[in-house]
Write a protein that holds these residues in place. Structure first.
Motif, mmCIF file in Angstrom:
data_model
loop_
_atom_site.group_PDB
_atom_site.id
_atom_site.type_symbol
_atom_site.label_atom_id
_atom_site.label_comp_id
_atom_site.label_asym_id
_atom_site.label_seq_id
_atom_site.Cartn_x
_atom_site.Cartn_y
_atom_site.Cartn_z
ATOM 1 N N GLU A 1 -10.486 -17.190 7.557
ATOM 2 C CA GLU A 1 -9.990 -15.860 7.197
ATOM 3 C C GLU A 1 -8.980 -15.946 6.047
ATOM 4 O O GLU A 1 -8.434 -17.013 5.755
ATOM 5 N N CYS A 2 -8.753 -14.804 5.413
ATOM 6 C CA CYS A 2 -7.684 -14.671 4.427
ATOM 7 C C CYS A 2 -6.583 -13.845 5.086
ATOM 8 O O CYS A 2 -6.803 -12.701 5.482
ATOM 9 N N TYR A 3 -5.414 -14.451 5.204
ATOM 10 C CA TYR A 3 -4.276 -13.828 5.880
ATOM 11 C C TYR A 3 -3.192 -13.585 4.842
ATOM 12 O O TYR A 3 -2.796 -14.504 4.112
ATOM 13 N N MET B 1 -7.523 -18.964 3.758
ATOM 14 C CA MET B 1 -6.574 -18.677 2.688
ATOM 15 C C MET B 1 -5.363 -17.932 3.215
ATOM 16 O O MET B 1 -5.481 -17.071 4.096
ATOM 17 N N ILE B 2 -4.201 -18.265 2.667
ATOM 18 C CA ILE B 2 -2.957 -17.540 2.932
ATOM 19 C C ILE B 2 -2.474 -16.982 1.603
ATOM 20 O O ILE B 2 -2.297 -17.729 0.638
ATOM 21 N N LEU B 3 -2.261 -15.685 1.564
ATOM 22 C CA LEU B 3 -1.936 -15.001 0.315
ATOM 23 C C LEU B 3 -0.595 -14.286 0.422
ATOM 24 O O LEU B 3 -0.327 -13.604 1.410
ATOM 25 N N THR B 4 0.254 -14.449 -0.590
ATOM 26 C CA THR B 4 1.388 -13.544 -0.761
ATOM 27 C C THR B 4 1.164 -12.801 -2.068
ATOM 28 O O THR B 4 0.694 -13.375 -3.049
ATOM 29 N N THR B 5 1.470 -11.516 -2.063
ATOM 30 C CA THR B 5 1.244 -10.718 -3.266
ATOM 31 C C THR B 5 2.065 -9.445 -3.208
ATOM 32 O O THR B 5 2.401 -8.954 -2.132
ATOM 33 N N HIS B 6 2.408 -8.932 -4.404
ATOM 34 C CA HIS B 6 3.040 -7.612 -4.501
ATOM 35 C C HIS B 6 2.007 -6.551 -4.854
ATOM 36 O O HIS B 6 2.342 -5.373 -4.929
ATOM 37 N N TYR B 7 0.751 -6.971 -5.076
ATOM 38 C CA TYR B 7 -0.314 -6.027 -5.395
ATOM 39 C C TYR B 7 -1.037 -5.640 -4.104
ATOM 40 O O TYR B 7 -1.771 -6.441 -3.523
ATOM 41 N N MET B 8 -0.818 -4.401 -3.666
ATOM 42 C CA MET B 8 -1.444 -3.977 -2.417
ATOM 43 C C MET B 8 -2.966 -3.914 -2.542
ATOM 44 O O MET B 8 -3.688 -4.161 -1.581
#
Length: 312
Positions: free
Chosen positions: A33-35, A190-197
């Protein structure tokens, strides 16, 4: 930790001096999964993932990655993780190709195997024709793609992406999204941090919205939005935010049968509902200079939970 989980955290805490950056959070990430970790600056997102890939030690709590404890098995955990950092840290003295093959030495990859893998990854991220270019001669979008390729040189089980498309133009961002979706289809966690919702909505199976070191809400993006906001948003902009807001908000009260919520932000009132079309017909005559009816988004939920004030 079940067989379907690849990462499990319990009461994870990180304290720097008098600052609690991560405050006793618990979460599980499933294989394939992408979390996503979402939150304003200083929420604890990057600190959390630094603990996951053994860059920063825990203050307290438990963290297991691939069945291994981060306090005991740092070297083995790093072998199964690829990291795309926020900041570009490619070697400017090496070519695009050499940046990959030299990095492979950290994992003791044989030279021929590393070179073959580098060519395959450059083809995958559409940079094969720039393999002999110097880092200073390629664009920001190309550098981001090269960082992704570098993170895959060790054939990781988990890929950590810390704001992977910040500052990129839409074309570069969408190309990276396409490549990441292909990796996910192939089974990559995948582990994602982002400011783009929008990025989180495009890529994440589940998200955790963080603020001040805590997880405020966790779940599937679409379900979270529907449960917490509704499915539709009406934006009403005012002629004069000081004179008109009170009257407009009073007028809205007569339409409460439509079961909506609303909030005022400056010169705009945001109305959240599951019956936007019906409500729109009723309020269209209320005085306003701008009226917009649109689907509710993850950004609406994010702002509701974390506030609209600026964070420095």
């Amino acid at each position: 930790m079940s067989s379907s989980e690849i990462i499990t955290a319990k009461n994870l805490t990180k304290i720097y001096g008098n600052i609690t950056a991560v405050d006793g959070i618990s979460f599980s990430i499933f294989r394939g999964e992408c979390y996503g970790f979402l939150g304003p600056n200083g929420a604890g997102k990057t600190t959390t993932i630094k603990m996951v890939h053994c860059f920063s030690p825990l203050t307290s709590g438990e963290l297991v990655v691939g069945g291994m404890n981060v306090n005991k098995d740092q070297r083995k955990i790093k072998e199964i993780i690829g990291v795309v950092p926020q900041e570009e840290n490619l070697d400017p003295d090496l070519s695009v190709f050499k940046n990959l093959t030299v990095y492979a030495r950290y994992f003791n990859a044989p030279r021929k195997e590393a070179e073959k893998r580098a060519v395959e990854l450059l083809d995958f991220i559409h940079l094969k024709d720039r393999m002999n270019s110097r880092i200073k001669d390629i664009s920001g979008g190309m550098k981001k793609r090269l960082l992704i390729a570098r993170s895959l040189m060790n054939n990781p089980k988990v890929l950590i992406l810390d704001e992977p498309t910040t500052g990129l133009d839409p074309q570069a961002r969408h190309l990276i999204w396409q490549r990441l979706r292909l990796l996910k289809k192939a089974g990559m966690t995948m582990i994602l941090t982002t400011h783009y919702m929008e990025e989180a909505s495009q890529l994440c199976d589940r998200v955790a919205i963080m603020d001040r070191g805590k997880i405020l809400l966790e779940g599937e993006p679409k379900k979270l939005v529907a449960d917490e906001i509704g499915t539709e948003v009406i934006e009403m902009r005012l002629d004069d935010e000081n004179q008109d807001a009170e009257l407009l908000m009073a007028n809205l009260e007569q339409f409460k049968k439509f079961k909506f919520t609303y909030e005022r932000v400056g010169d705009t009132i945001y109305i959240f509902s599951n019956n936007g079309r019906e409500l729109l017909h009723s309020i269209v005559d209320i005085k306003h200079t701008h009226l917009l009816h649109r689907p509710a988004t993850l950004e609406d939920l994010f702002l509701k939970l974390t506030g609209r004030g600026l964070r420095e």
